[in-house]
Design an enzyme around this catalytic site. Structure first.
Site, PDB file in Angstrom:
ATOM      1  N   CYS A  31      20.967   1.672 -11.255  1.00 15.12           N
ATOM      2  CA  CYS A  31      21.425   1.060 -12.510  1.00 15.12           C
ATOM      3  C   CYS A  31      20.233   0.657 -13.375  1.00 15.12           C
ATOM      4  CB  CYS A  31      22.239  -0.182 -12.216  1.00 15.12           C
ATOM      5  SG  CYS A  31      23.576   0.101 -11.088  1.00 15.12           S
ATOM      6  N   TRP A  62      25.399   2.743 -12.038  1.00  5.95           N
ATOM      7  CA  TRP A  62      25.564   3.826 -11.060  1.00  5.95           C
ATOM      8  C   TRP A  62      26.473   3.225  -9.997  1.00  5.95           C
ATOM      9  CZ3 TRP A  62      23.264   8.746 -10.066  1.00  5.95           C
ATOM     10  CH2 TRP A  62      23.330   9.197  -8.749  1.00  5.95           C
ATOM     11  N   ASN A 106      21.853  -5.626 -11.437  1.00  3.83           N
ATOM     12  CA  ASN A 106      21.451  -4.503 -10.582  1.00  3.83           C
ATOM     13  C   ASN A 106      21.327  -5.038  -9.170  1.00  3.83           C
ATOM     14  OD1 ASN A 106      21.229  -2.828 -12.725  1.00  3.83           O
ATOM     15  ND2 ASN A 106      18.997  -2.643 -12.655  1.00  3.83           N
ATOM     16  N   GLY A 107      21.662  -4.206  -8.182  1.00  7.42           N
ATOM     17  CA  GLY A 107      21.537  -4.626  -6.787  1.00  7.42           C
ATOM     18  C   GLY A 107      22.905  -4.766  -6.162  1.00  7.42           C
ATOM     19  N   GLU A 152      13.998  20.460   8.820  1.00 12.54           N
ATOM     20  CA  GLU A 152      13.860  19.823   7.510  1.00 12.54           C
ATOM     21  C   GLU A 152      12.398  19.870   7.039  1.00 12.54           C
ATOM     22  OE1 GLU A 152      15.663  19.083   5.199  1.00 12.54           O
ATOM     23  OE2 GLU A 152      14.644  17.574   4.004  1.00 12.54           O
ATOM     24  N   HIS A 171      11.186  32.286  24.020  1.00 13.85           N
ATOM     25  CA  HIS A 171      12.212  33.338  24.057  1.00 13.85           C
ATOM     26  C   HIS A 171      12.035  34.337  22.918  1.00 13.85           C
ATOM     27  CE1 HIS A 171      14.237  31.409  27.368  1.00 13.85           C
ATOM     28  NE2 HIS A 171      14.141  30.251  26.716  1.00 13.85           N
ATOM     29  N   LYS A 187      18.765  21.787  -8.616  1.00 17.66           N
ATOM     30  CA  LYS A 187      19.056  20.531  -7.906  1.00 17.66           C
ATOM     31  C   LYS A 187      20.494  20.519  -7.383  1.00 17.66           C
ATOM     32  CE  LYS A 187      18.121  16.499  -6.329  1.00 17.66           C
ATOM     33  NZ  LYS A 187      17.429  16.549  -5.041  1.00 17.66           N
TER      34      LYS A 187
END
Ligand code: F6R
Length: 603
Positions: free
Chosen positions: A2, A75, A99-100, A479, A502, A598
């Site tokens: 946010c 958000w 915010n938070g 990853e 292998h 993205k």
């Protein structure tokens, strides 16, 4: 995540707020709003979606002359991205932006509901304004009411509050979420990030946790946590907006790697308690009758799913299969209704994952998603959504999304294990203790970054990389290899260490780079002998381990830990930084690697 802006002064306020919010757009949001008090009139506007919707709604509004103004881009974390859930939140005559996450909002809300307070939104934020007004009616002093309010809040916050009772004042408080005060020629500004005030002010004070106070015309009063008055030490603001958006980092990916240490706090907030796991989103009965898990995802999200599959079986004692969504779609899978279908997606828009989910739903399965974007297609399609709360991820190569997905899956595994009665309280508390170490584990030290930077110059050639690991470190190896190939364009593969003999070991020579994940807590001796086999064939070894390994050509020493997940997250950061540093040395555009997007909304 946010964004917050605020302004106390004479200039036209709509323009100032919208311009400030625009500068914060890059952080991601799904609704926005403003509130202004000017000439004793309090007005507010909110709109879902992009800022142009708010611009349109406010096109006939302007507020000149002295006044106070606050604005917010939201958000969604608690409640959908609707107008009612958008900030600023209204009490009777006050507005708040925040915010938070307020961890104890349910407790506070319950208390206020009992007093007859009416709540309009599903957010945690709304309790702040009602709590303030409740104290205001009791104490008849807005300063004291604000002080009392913030004393009651638990969690992370950056708060701006305005009230008609004190129409020339903005109250502010900061704990865990960023907030700054900046001095401009035409007034005093607030913002959650300096990009919003660059060009408007030259100097800013970055608030510290626990600080709070108020701003009136040309007057800033600041208090520390204990209520002692404090002087503000203003610093020069940066002049370049793009680099300010990157907070001084060279690339968004780098910034996002560094952010991991703080976003995991948001992921855990309200979910990981002292000695218990709590998932509000999962209603009583939802998991009844579930005897198996099937996870579908793509790319990095798939790797996170793979790591979690070990945890589901080992800890929650439930069968767990993981499939790449694009494979799942066309294999005519056999699905049974006692299976919980989980999707994992940063964007919530990946076409293959979405289609896999629709198939599972058609087969009558219950669905749950681990996702970073509320109101995305996958969230809307799922029965339950657990949001990762990583904030917008700008780097195409996913980093903080992977960290928060894996953490949230670990949280869910414990939740399920507890529900299934297969873990003791003591075990749960131990896992929680390990989890709570993550913010520290994910902090990137200068020493580590510098070491990886120096090492990276030795890995710019060769005929390929093998990342190897066992158990949960095998998906982590996958990853690590994906990160490297995405941004360096070098060939890299992830492999289960025990599988090298292998076939792939045929490739071993001094130009084959092996990145060996050698945790102390997970099959150390087994992986050691796998790496010895490679070393005997002259492969170049970069070992990552808390235990010195004499056959390694290069060695990155991790900390001794007694928990495999701590080792997992520590090694994850190392792999991300290694990929980053190699790609930077090769001169690549780290944030926008060639051929990649993205969000993959096509098959
Ligand atoms: C890798 C990466 C991709 C995504 C994949 C799935 O760094 O970003 O592999 O993980 O395209 O995307 P989401 O998670 O948005 O479904």
């Amino acid at each position: 995540m946010c964004g917050i802006v605020g302004y106390v002064g004479e200039s036209e306020k709509r323009q100032i707020l919208l311009e400030g919010l625009k500068e914060l757009e890059y952080r991601g949001y799904d609704s926005a709003g403003i509130a202004v008090i000017s000439k004793d009139i309090l007005q507010s506007f909110k709109a879902v979606g992009k800022l142009k919707n708010l611009e349109e709604k406010t096109k006939n509004f302007s507020a000149n002359g002295f006044g106070v103004a606050i604005g917010h881009t939201r958000w969604a974390t608690h409640g959908k991205p609707t107008e009612l859930n958008a900030h600023p939140h209204l009490g009777k005559e006050s507005y708040v932006v925040h915010n938070g996450i307020i961890e104890n909002y349910q407790e506070l809300k319950k208390r206020l509901l009992q007093k007859g307070v009416n709540f309009l939104s599903q957010t945690d934020t709304e309790v702040i304004v009602h709590l303030f007004e409740d104290y205001l009616s009791l104490l008849k002093d807005s300063f004291k009411a604000f002080e009392k309010t913030i004393q009651e809040l638990e969690g992370a916050y950056a708060i701006l509050l305005i009230t008609k009772i004190e129409p020339d004042t903005i109250f502010f408080a900061k704990n865990g979420s960023p907030l700054l005060i900046a001095k401009g020629d035409d007034g005093i500004y607030f913002a959650s990030s300096d990009t919003a005030v660059i060009g408007k002010a030259k100097r800013a004070y970055y608030l510290e946790d626990g600080e709070w106070g108020y701003v009136k015309k040309d007057e800033i009063t600041l208090f520390d946590k204990e209520g002692n008055k404090k002087e503000l030490e203003f610093k020069d603001l940066p002049s370049d907006k793009l680099s300010a958006q990157k907070d001084g980092y060279r690339f968004f990916m780098e910034k996002e790697i560094y952010e991991q240490s703080s976003v995991v706090v948001d992921t855990m907030m309200g979910r990981v308690l002292e000695d218990d796991i709590h998932l509000d989103e999962i209603k009583e009965g939802f998991l009844d009758g579930i005897n198996a898990i099937k996870i579908c995802a793509c790319g990095t999200s798939f790797h996170s799913a793979m790591a979690a599959s070990y945890l589901f079986e080992r800890i929650a004692k439930i069968r767990c299969d993981v499939e790449i969504a694009s494979e799942f779609r066309y294999k005519e899978p056999l699905l049974s209704k006692d299976t919980l279908f989980i999707t994992i997606s940063q964007s919530g828009e990946t076409a293959d994952t979405l289609e896999a989910l629709k198939m599972a739903k058609r087969a009558g399965l219950k669905s749950l998603t681990i996702c970073n974007v509320d109101n995305s297609s996958i969230v809307r399609e799922s029965d339950v959504a657990l949001l990762t709360r990583a904030g917008i991820e700008k780097g195409v190569a996913s980093t903080k999304a992977f960290a928060t997905q894996t953490l949230l899956l670990w949280i869910f595994v414990l939740f399920l294990a507890k529900k299934r009665g297969v873990v003791s309280k003591e075990f749960l508390v131990n896992e929680i203790k390990a989890m709570q170490m993550l913010p520290r584990v994910l902090e990137v030290s200068d020493k580590l970054h510098e070491k990886i930077h120096r090492l990276s110059k030795r890995y710019l050639h060769g005929h390929g990389f093998f990342f190897i690991g066992r158990d949960i470190f095998y998906p982590l190896a996958l990853e690590g290899a994906l990160k490297l190939k995405e941004i360096s364009y070098l060939h890299a593969e992830g492999y289960p260490a025990g599988e090298m003999k292998h076939g792939p070991i045929a490739l071993a020579d001094s130009n084959l780079f092996t990145i060996a994940l050698m945790p102390k807590t997970m099959l150390y001796d087994k992986i050691k002998s796998n790496v010895e086999e490679l070393s005997a064939r002259d492969a170049t070894i970069l070992a990552i381990s808390p235990i010195e390994f004499e056959l390694a050509d290069d060695f990155i020493k991790t900390n001794f830990s007694s928990h495999p997940m701590i080792e997992f997250f520590e090694m994850m950061v190392i792999l991300q930084l290694l990929a980053l540093e190699i790609a930077i040395r090769l001169g690549n555009d780290v944030d926008m690697p060639r051929n990649l997007a993205k969000s993959v909304t096509v098959e």
